[in-house]
Design a protein around this motif. Structure first.
Motif: not given
Length: 368
Positions: A10-11, A13-15, A17-18, A130-131, A134, A138
Protein backbone atom coordinates in the motif's frame (compact mmCIF):
# COMPACT_ATOMS: atom_id res chain seq x y z
CA UNK A 1 3.42 -10.99 8.42
CA UNK A 2 0.61 -10.93 5.87
CA UNK A 3 -0.58 -7.51 7.09
CA UNK A 4 3.00 -6.18 6.87
CA UNK A 5 3.20 -7.21 3.20
CA UNK A 6 -0.12 -5.51 2.49
CA UNK A 7 1.02 -2.35 4.31
CA UNK A 8 4.31 -2.31 2.37
CA UNK A 9 2.44 -2.78 -0.91
CA UNK A 10 0.00 0.00 0.00
CA UNK A 11 2.72 2.47 0.98
CA UNK A 12 4.88 1.52 -2.01
CA UNK A 13 1.96 2.07 -4.39
CA UNK A 14 1.27 5.51 -2.91
CA UNK A 15 4.94 6.55 -3.10
CA UNK A 16 5.31 5.39 -6.71
CA UNK A 17 2.03 7.08 -7.69
CA UNK A 18 3.03 10.40 -6.11
CA UNK A 19 6.46 10.19 -7.79
CA UNK A 20 4.87 9.60 -11.21
CA UNK A 21 2.45 12.51 -10.82
CA UNK A 22 5.27 14.78 -9.61
CA UNK A 23 7.38 13.87 -12.64
CA UNK A 24 4.54 14.51 -15.08
CA UNK A 25 3.78 17.84 -13.41
CA UNK A 26 7.39 18.92 -14.00
CA UNK A 27 8.09 17.24 -17.35
CA UNK A 28 8.02 20.35 -19.53
CA UNK A 29 11.67 19.73 -20.44
CA UNK A 30 10.72 16.66 -22.54
CA UNK A 31 8.26 18.67 -24.69
CA UNK A 32 9.30 20.03 -28.08
CA UNK A 33 6.30 22.37 -27.94
CA UNK A 34 6.78 25.48 -25.75
CA UNK A 35 5.12 25.05 -22.35
CA UNK A 36 4.14 27.93 -20.09
CA UNK A 37 2.84 28.40 -16.56
CA UNK A 38 0.02 30.91 -15.98
CA UNK A 39 1.16 33.12 -13.10
CA UNK A 40 -1.47 35.85 -13.23
CA UNK A 41 -4.82 36.51 -14.96
CA UNK A 42 -6.52 39.86 -15.58
CA UNK A 43 -10.00 40.33 -17.07
CA UNK A 44 -9.88 43.14 -19.64
CA UNK A 45 -13.51 43.19 -20.76
CA UNK A 46 -16.79 41.27 -20.59
CA UNK A 47 -19.27 41.91 -23.39
CA UNK A 48 -22.81 40.37 -23.27
CA UNK A 49 -24.24 38.72 -26.39
CA UNK A 50 -27.60 37.21 -27.37
CA UNK A 51 -28.49 35.14 -30.46
CA UNK A 52 -31.74 34.85 -32.42
CA UNK A 53 -33.03 32.09 -30.12
CA UNK A 54 -32.61 34.07 -26.92
CA UNK A 55 -29.46 32.28 -25.79
CA UNK A 56 -27.35 34.66 -23.71
CA UNK A 57 -23.58 34.53 -23.49
CA UNK A 58 -20.55 36.71 -22.75
CA UNK A 59 -17.31 37.28 -24.60
CA UNK A 60 -14.51 37.73 -22.07
CA UNK A 61 -11.01 38.99 -22.85
CA UNK A 62 -8.15 37.98 -20.57
CA UNK A 63 -4.54 39.04 -20.24
CA UNK A 64 -2.35 36.22 -18.96
CA UNK A 65 1.10 36.51 -17.45
CA UNK A 66 2.89 33.33 -18.56
CA UNK A 67 6.35 32.09 -17.61
CA UNK A 68 8.02 29.79 -20.16
CA UNK A 69 9.06 26.43 -18.68
CA UNK A 70 11.24 24.91 -21.40
CA UNK A 71 13.45 25.55 -24.41
CA UNK A 72 15.68 28.52 -25.15
CA UNK A 73 13.03 30.94 -23.82
CA UNK A 74 12.89 29.21 -20.44
CA UNK A 75 11.97 31.56 -17.52
CA UNK A 76 11.03 34.34 -19.93
CA UNK A 77 7.71 36.01 -19.03
CA UNK A 78 5.17 36.89 -21.73
CA UNK A 79 1.82 38.66 -21.69
CA UNK A 80 -0.69 36.71 -23.75
CA UNK A 81 -4.24 37.74 -24.59
CA UNK A 82 -7.04 35.21 -24.62
CA UNK A 83 -10.69 35.52 -25.60
CA UNK A 84 -13.39 33.05 -24.54
CA UNK A 85 -17.14 32.77 -24.30
CA UNK A 86 -18.82 32.06 -20.99
CA UNK A 87 -20.21 28.80 -22.40
CA UNK A 88 -16.66 27.76 -23.45
CA UNK A 89 -18.14 25.74 -26.32
CA UNK A 90 -15.18 26.24 -28.66
CA UNK A 91 -12.68 28.04 -26.41
CA UNK A 92 -11.28 27.92 -22.88
CA UNK A 93 -11.01 30.10 -19.81
CA UNK A 94 -7.53 29.97 -18.31
CA UNK A 95 -6.75 30.25 -14.61
CA UNK A 96 -3.75 30.98 -12.46
CA UNK A 97 -1.63 27.88 -11.86
CA UNK A 98 -2.44 26.11 -15.12
CA UNK A 99 0.20 24.91 -17.57
CA UNK A 100 -0.46 25.63 -21.25
CA UNK A 101 0.98 24.74 -24.65
CA UNK A 102 2.15 27.74 -26.70
CA UNK A 103 2.98 28.82 -30.22
CA UNK A 104 5.57 31.60 -30.42
CA UNK A 105 5.07 34.60 -32.69
CA UNK A 106 8.40 35.81 -34.09
CA UNK A 107 9.38 39.27 -35.30
CA UNK A 108 12.81 39.85 -36.83
CA UNK A 109 14.02 36.54 -35.43
CA UNK A 110 12.95 37.27 -31.86
CA UNK A 111 9.94 36.07 -29.86
CA UNK A 112 7.44 38.94 -29.88
CA UNK A 113 4.53 37.14 -28.30
CA UNK A 114 2.73 33.84 -28.09
CA UNK A 115 -0.62 32.18 -28.72
CA UNK A 116 -2.08 29.51 -26.48
CA UNK A 117 -2.86 26.34 -28.44
CA UNK A 118 -4.23 24.19 -25.60
CA UNK A 119 -3.99 23.19 -21.98
CA UNK A 120 -1.24 20.81 -20.89
CA UNK A 121 -3.56 17.95 -20.00
CA UNK A 122 -1.19 15.15 -19.03
CA UNK A 123 -1.35 15.79 -15.27
CA UNK A 124 -5.10 15.13 -14.67
CA UNK A 125 -4.97 12.17 -17.07
CA UNK A 126 -1.95 10.78 -15.21
CA UNK A 127 -3.66 11.21 -11.84
CA UNK A 128 -6.77 9.33 -12.99
CA UNK A 129 -4.72 6.57 -14.65
CA UNK A 130 -2.50 6.26 -11.58
CA UNK A 131 -5.49 5.93 -9.25
CA UNK A 132 -7.06 3.26 -11.46
CA UNK A 133 -3.83 1.28 -11.81
CA UNK A 134 -3.04 1.59 -8.09
CA UNK A 135 -6.45 0.19 -7.13
CA UNK A 136 -5.92 -2.75 -9.49
CA UNK A 137 -2.45 -3.40 -8.05
CA UNK A 138 -3.80 -3.34 -4.49
CA UNK A 139 -6.34 -6.01 -5.44
CA UNK A 140 -3.49 -8.50 -5.83
CA UNK A 141 -3.15 -11.12 -8.55
CA UNK A 142 -6.74 -10.63 -9.76
CA UNK A 143 -6.19 -6.91 -10.26
CA UNK A 144 -2.85 -7.50 -11.99
CA UNK A 145 -4.48 -9.92 -14.41
CA UNK A 146 -7.19 -7.37 -15.16
CA UNK A 147 -4.55 -4.67 -15.67
CA UNK A 148 -2.52 -6.87 -17.99
CA UNK A 149 -5.66 -7.75 -19.94
CA UNK A 150 -6.57 -4.06 -20.27
CA UNK A 151 -3.11 -3.07 -21.48
CA UNK A 152 -2.90 -5.95 -23.95
CA UNK A 153 -6.39 -5.28 -25.32
CA UNK A 154 -5.54 -1.59 -25.70
CA UNK A 155 -2.47 -2.42 -27.78
CA UNK A 156 -4.50 -4.84 -29.92
CA UNK A 157 -7.21 -2.21 -30.43
CA UNK A 158 -4.74 0.34 -31.77
CA UNK A 159 -3.23 -2.32 -34.04
CA UNK A 160 -6.71 -3.10 -35.40
CA UNK A 161 -7.39 0.62 -35.99
CA UNK A 162 -4.08 0.94 -37.84
CA UNK A 163 -4.95 -2.07 -40.01
CA UNK A 164 -8.33 -0.50 -40.77
CA UNK A 165 -6.65 2.75 -41.77
CA UNK A 166 -4.14 0.93 -43.97
CA UNK A 167 -6.96 -1.04 -45.62
CA UNK A 168 -8.88 2.23 -46.16
CA UNK A 169 -11.99 0.82 -44.48
CA UNK A 170 -12.07 -2.42 -46.48
CA UNK A 171 -13.07 -5.37 -44.28
CA UNK A 172 -13.63 -3.25 -41.16
CA UNK A 173 -16.35 -5.58 -39.86
CA UNK A 174 -14.12 -8.63 -40.25
CA UNK A 175 -11.19 -6.87 -38.58
CA UNK A 176 -13.13 -5.87 -35.49
CA UNK A 177 -15.02 -9.18 -35.34
CA UNK A 178 -11.68 -10.98 -35.10
CA UNK A 179 -10.55 -8.38 -32.56
CA UNK A 180 -13.67 -9.07 -30.46
CA UNK A 181 -12.82 -12.77 -30.41
CA UNK A 182 -9.22 -12.06 -29.36
CA UNK A 183 -10.43 -9.62 -26.68
CA UNK A 184 -12.76 -12.24 -25.25
CA UNK A 185 -10.19 -15.03 -25.37
CA UNK A 186 -7.51 -13.00 -23.61
CA UNK A 187 -9.81 -11.54 -20.96
CA UNK A 188 -11.59 -14.80 -20.11
CA UNK A 189 -8.34 -16.77 -20.00
CA UNK A 190 -6.79 -14.30 -17.58
CA UNK A 191 -9.92 -14.10 -15.42
CA UNK A 192 -11.08 -17.74 -15.41
CA UNK A 193 -7.97 -19.64 -16.48
CA UNK A 194 -7.69 -22.17 -19.28
CA UNK A 195 -10.55 -24.51 -18.40
CA UNK A 196 -14.04 -25.57 -19.41
CA UNK A 197 -15.74 -22.53 -17.81
CA UNK A 198 -13.55 -20.28 -19.94
CA UNK A 199 -14.41 -22.21 -23.10
CA UNK A 200 -18.16 -22.10 -22.43
CA UNK A 201 -18.00 -18.40 -21.52
CA UNK A 202 -16.09 -17.66 -24.72
CA UNK A 203 -18.60 -19.56 -26.88
CA UNK A 204 -21.52 -17.88 -25.14
CA UNK A 205 -20.00 -14.42 -25.58
CA UNK A 206 -19.35 -14.98 -29.28
CA UNK A 207 -22.74 -16.56 -30.01
CA UNK A 208 -24.66 -13.95 -27.98
CA UNK A 209 -22.84 -10.96 -29.47
CA UNK A 210 -22.90 -12.02 -33.10
CA UNK A 211 -26.46 -13.35 -32.96
CA UNK A 212 -27.57 -9.83 -32.04
CA UNK A 213 -25.41 -8.35 -34.82
CA UNK A 214 -26.90 -10.75 -37.40
CA UNK A 215 -30.43 -9.87 -36.26
CA UNK A 216 -29.58 -6.18 -36.58
CA UNK A 217 -28.13 -6.67 -40.07
CA UNK A 218 -31.23 -8.57 -41.18
CA UNK A 219 -33.48 -5.77 -39.92
CA UNK A 220 -31.31 -3.16 -41.67
CA UNK A 221 -31.49 -5.17 -44.91
CA UNK A 222 -35.26 -5.61 -44.77
CA UNK A 223 -35.92 -1.95 -43.98
CA UNK A 224 -33.17 -0.65 -46.30
CA UNK A 225 -31.72 1.32 -43.35
CA UNK A 226 -34.89 3.37 -43.26
CA UNK A 227 -34.72 6.19 -40.74
CA UNK A 228 -31.06 5.61 -39.84
CA UNK A 229 -28.88 8.67 -40.39
CA UNK A 230 -25.39 7.17 -40.75
CA UNK A 231 -24.23 10.52 -42.09
CA UNK A 232 -24.44 11.89 -38.53
CA UNK A 233 -21.46 9.76 -37.47
CA UNK A 234 -18.67 12.25 -36.84
CA UNK A 235 -15.67 12.47 -39.18
CA UNK A 236 -16.39 9.19 -40.98
CA UNK A 237 -14.34 8.94 -44.20
CA UNK A 238 -15.34 5.37 -45.04
CA UNK A 239 -18.56 3.37 -45.43
CA UNK A 240 -20.34 4.19 -42.14
CA UNK A 241 -22.63 1.15 -41.83
CA UNK A 242 -19.88 -1.49 -41.24
CA UNK A 243 -18.15 0.93 -38.89
CA UNK A 244 -21.43 1.36 -37.00
CA UNK A 245 -21.79 -2.43 -36.66
CA UNK A 246 -18.17 -2.67 -35.46
CA UNK A 247 -19.00 -0.08 -32.79
CA UNK A 248 -21.92 -2.24 -31.64
CA UNK A 249 -19.70 -5.33 -31.43
CA UNK A 250 -17.12 -3.61 -29.24
CA UNK A 251 -19.74 -1.71 -27.23
CA UNK A 252 -21.82 -4.75 -26.31
CA UNK A 253 -18.98 -7.27 -26.00
CA UNK A 254 -18.05 -6.36 -22.42
CA UNK A 255 -21.62 -6.52 -21.14
CA UNK A 256 -22.32 -9.86 -22.83
CA UNK A 257 -19.02 -11.27 -21.57
CA UNK A 258 -19.75 -10.14 -18.01
CA UNK A 259 -23.23 -11.63 -18.09
CA UNK A 260 -22.15 -14.94 -19.61
CA UNK A 261 -19.30 -15.32 -17.11
CA UNK A 262 -21.60 -14.70 -14.12
CA UNK A 263 -24.21 -17.18 -15.36
CA UNK A 264 -21.75 -19.92 -16.36
CA UNK A 265 -19.61 -19.75 -13.23
CA UNK A 266 -22.74 -19.86 -11.05
CA UNK A 267 -24.29 -22.75 -12.98
CA UNK A 268 -21.01 -24.71 -13.05
CA UNK A 269 -20.73 -24.34 -9.29
CA UNK A 270 -24.36 -25.40 -8.92
CA UNK A 271 -23.75 -28.48 -11.09
CA UNK A 272 -20.63 -29.34 -9.09
CA UNK A 273 -22.41 -29.08 -5.75
CA UNK A 274 -25.46 -30.96 -7.03
CA UNK A 275 -24.35 -33.41 -9.76
CA UNK A 276 -27.86 -34.84 -10.10
CA UNK A 277 -29.48 -31.53 -11.04
CA UNK A 278 -31.49 -31.81 -14.25
CA UNK A 279 -31.12 -29.82 -17.45
CA UNK A 280 -34.49 -28.17 -16.79
CA UNK A 281 -33.39 -27.05 -13.33
CA UNK A 282 -30.14 -25.67 -14.76
CA UNK A 283 -32.13 -23.80 -17.38
CA UNK A 284 -34.44 -22.27 -14.77
CA UNK A 285 -31.49 -21.33 -12.54
CA UNK A 286 -29.66 -19.70 -15.46
CA UNK A 287 -32.79 -17.78 -16.41
CA UNK A 288 -33.22 -16.52 -12.84
CA UNK A 289 -29.58 -15.43 -12.63
CA UNK A 290 -29.90 -13.69 -16.00
CA UNK A 291 -33.01 -11.82 -14.86
CA UNK A 292 -31.07 -10.19 -12.03
CA UNK A 293 -28.21 -9.20 -14.33
CA UNK A 294 -30.02 -8.05 -17.48
CA UNK A 295 -31.65 -4.94 -16.03
CA UNK A 296 -28.47 -3.24 -14.75
CA UNK A 297 -26.49 -4.19 -17.87
CA UNK A 298 -29.15 -2.83 -20.24
CA UNK A 299 -29.31 0.43 -18.31
CA UNK A 300 -25.52 0.76 -18.22
CA UNK A 301 -25.24 0.31 -21.99
CA UNK A 302 -28.11 2.71 -22.60
CA UNK A 303 -26.54 5.38 -20.39
CA UNK A 304 -23.13 4.97 -22.06
CA UNK A 305 -24.49 5.29 -25.58
CA UNK A 306 -26.83 8.16 -24.71
CA UNK A 307 -24.38 10.17 -22.58
CA UNK A 308 -21.95 10.29 -25.51
CA UNK A 309 -24.41 12.47 -27.44
CA UNK A 310 -26.10 14.31 -24.58
CA UNK A 311 -24.18 17.58 -25.00
CA UNK A 312 -24.97 17.82 -28.73
CA UNK A 313 -28.62 17.04 -28.01
CA UNK A 314 -28.79 20.01 -25.63
CA UNK A 315 -27.03 22.23 -28.19
CA UNK A 316 -29.58 21.30 -30.88
CA UNK A 317 -32.51 22.02 -28.56
CA UNK A 318 -31.01 25.32 -27.40
CA UNK A 319 -30.82 26.42 -31.04
CA UNK A 320 -34.51 25.98 -31.73
CA UNK A 321 -34.61 22.45 -33.17
CA UNK A 322 -37.48 20.13 -32.25
CA UNK A 323 -37.14 16.99 -30.13
CA UNK A 324 -37.71 14.66 -33.09
CA UNK A 325 -35.06 16.22 -35.33
CA UNK A 326 -32.57 16.61 -32.45
CA UNK A 327 -33.03 12.97 -31.45
CA UNK A 328 -32.63 11.65 -35.01
CA UNK A 329 -29.49 13.72 -35.60
CA UNK A 330 -27.77 12.90 -32.30
CA UNK A 331 -29.20 10.01 -30.29
CA UNK A 332 -30.88 7.76 -32.83
CA UNK A 333 -27.81 5.67 -33.69
CA UNK A 334 -26.90 5.33 -30.02
CA UNK A 335 -30.44 4.19 -29.28
CA UNK A 336 -30.23 1.58 -32.05
CA UNK A 337 -26.90 0.40 -30.62
CA UNK A 338 -28.55 0.00 -27.22
CA UNK A 339 -31.40 -2.03 -28.71
CA UNK A 340 -29.10 -4.42 -30.60
CA UNK A 341 -26.84 -4.79 -27.57
CA UNK A 342 -29.93 -5.44 -25.45
CA UNK A 343 -30.92 -8.26 -27.82
CA UNK A 344 -27.47 -9.79 -27.29
CA UNK A 345 -27.80 -9.49 -23.52
CA UNK A 346 -31.21 -11.18 -23.51
CA UNK A 347 -30.10 -13.97 -25.88
CA UNK A 348 -27.07 -14.68 -23.70
CA UNK A 349 -29.25 -16.05 -20.89
CA UNK A 350 -30.69 -19.08 -22.75
CA UNK A 351 -27.45 -19.61 -24.69
CA UNK A 352 -25.36 -19.77 -21.48
CA UNK A 353 -27.85 -22.09 -19.76
CA UNK A 354 -28.00 -24.39 -22.78
CA UNK A 355 -24.21 -24.61 -23.22
CA UNK A 356 -23.68 -25.33 -19.52
CA UNK A 357 -26.13 -28.21 -19.81
CA UNK A 358 -24.16 -29.60 -22.77
CA UNK A 359 -20.59 -29.12 -21.52
CA UNK A 360 -21.15 -29.72 -17.81
CA UNK A 361 -22.90 -33.05 -17.99
CA UNK A 362 -23.49 -35.17 -14.92
CA UNK A 363 -20.19 -36.45 -13.58
CA UNK A 364 -18.16 -34.24 -15.95
CA UNK A 365 -17.44 -31.22 -13.75
CA UNK A 366 -14.29 -32.37 -11.99
CA UNK A 367 -11.93 -30.39 -14.23
CA UNK A 368 -14.26 -27.46 -14.85
Amino acid sequence: MRWNKKLILFLGTIIVSVAIVFFVKNNAFIYNTPVGHVEDVQVLSKVPQEDNFGNKDYIVRQRLKIRILNGKQRNKVLNVNNEYSLSQATDLKYRTGQDVLLHFNYRKGHVAGATITDLKRDVPLTILATIAISLLVLMGITGLRALFSLLLNTVLFFIAVEIDVQQEGFGVLAIFSILAGIFSLITLTLVLGWNKKMLVSFLTTMVGTFSAIIIGMIVFKITHNGGLHFETMEYVTQNPEPLFLAEIILGSLGAVMDESTDIIVSLAKLRKENPTISMKQLWISGRNIGKTIMGPLLNVLFMIFMSDTFSMMVLYLRNGNGWGYSFSMNMELGFVQSLISGIGIVLTVPIASWLVGIFFKKGAVRNA
